[in-house]
Design a protein around this motif. Sequence first.
Motif, PDB file in Angstrom:
ATOM      1  N   ASN A 135       0.821  -1.205   0.000  1.00 53.11           N
ATOM      2  CA  ASN A 135       0.000   0.000   0.000  1.00 53.11           C
ATOM      3  C   ASN A 135       0.859   1.260   0.000  1.00 53.11           C
ATOM      4  N   ILE A 136       1.934   1.238   0.785  1.00 50.30           N
ATOM      5  CA  ILE A 136       2.826   2.402   0.837  1.00 50.30           C
ATOM      6  C   ILE A 136       3.529   2.578  -0.504  1.00 50.30           C
ATOM      7  N   GLN A 137       4.010   1.484  -1.084  1.00 52.72           N
ATOM      8  CA  GLN A 137       4.685   1.565  -2.385  1.00 52.72           C
ATOM      9  C   GLN A 137       3.734   2.076  -3.462  1.00 52.72           C
ATOM     10  N   LEU A 138       2.513   1.565  -3.475  1.00 54.86           N
ATOM     11  CA  LEU A 138       1.519   2.027  -4.442  1.00 54.86           C
ATOM     12  C   LEU A 138       1.218   3.511  -4.248  1.00 54.86           C
ATOM     13  N   ASN A 139       1.098   3.907  -2.978  1.00 53.27           N
ATOM     14  CA  ASN A 139       0.810   5.305  -2.669  1.00 53.27           C
ATOM     15  C   ASN A 139       1.947   6.201  -3.135  1.00 53.27           C
ATOM     16  N   ARG A 140       3.180   5.761  -2.925  1.00 51.89           N
ATOM     17  CA  ARG A 140       4.339   6.551  -3.373  1.00 51.89           C
ATOM     18  C   ARG A 140       4.366   6.686  -4.876  1.00 51.89           C
ATOM     19  N   SER A 141       4.109   5.588  -5.596  1.00 52.95           N
ATOM     20  CA  SER A 141       4.159   5.654  -7.054  1.00 52.95           C
ATOM     21  C   SER A 141       2.998   6.490  -7.589  1.00 52.95           C
ATOM     22  N   ASP A 142       1.846   6.480  -6.930  1.00 49.37           N
ATOM     23  CA  ASP A 142       0.703   7.301  -7.350  1.00 49.37           C
ATOM     24  C   ASP A 142       0.975   8.786  -7.180  1.00 49.37           C
ATOM     25  N   HIS A 143       1.839   9.105  -6.201  1.00 52.47           N
ATOM     26  CA  HIS A 143       2.135  10.505  -5.908  1.00 52.47           C
ATOM     27  C   HIS A 143       3.510  10.941  -6.406  1.00 52.47           C
ATOM     28  N   GLY A 144       4.121  10.125  -7.241  1.00 52.37           N
ATOM     29  CA  GLY A 144       5.394  10.508  -7.836  1.00 52.37           C
ATOM     30  C   GLY A 144       6.571  10.498  -6.910  1.00 52.37           C
TER      31      GLY A 144
END
Length: 145
Positions: A135-144
């Motif tokens: 979830n954290i990795q996905l969130n980081r990639s979604d926010h650049g």
Amino acid sequence: MTGPIGLRLTNTARVLSRAFDDALAEAGGSLPIWQVLLTVKSRTQGNQRQIAASIGIQGATLTHHLNAMERSGLVVRRRDPENRRVHVVELTEEGERLFHRLREVVVDWDRRLRTGLEEEDVAAFERVLARLEQNIQLNRSDHGA
């Protein structure tokens, strides 16, 4: 509802981390020392770049730890004969002894943490932790990030 999971996880991690640090310190070690000893021991030998990457720290931070460990007689560094720019890290006899003492602490620590847990509890916990990381990795990639 029990409150924000991130806050609970952070607080629990802090308590566990302090207690683990204390247990390692009682045996003459620390978390960075354990991580270095474990990484070097599991690879028989390793260069500083590989060790830093394996532990997830910067090279300069590793150098600081290795300097102290070398002064304490736990490791030796030598130049790789095939690439003189690379330092290979090896455990000394004292490093081996400390590795075995700390391994006993880690095994005991793991046993203490698992008290009252069934294997399926541990497996479910590991799945939850993996999902939180995703979830954290996905969130980081979604926010650049």
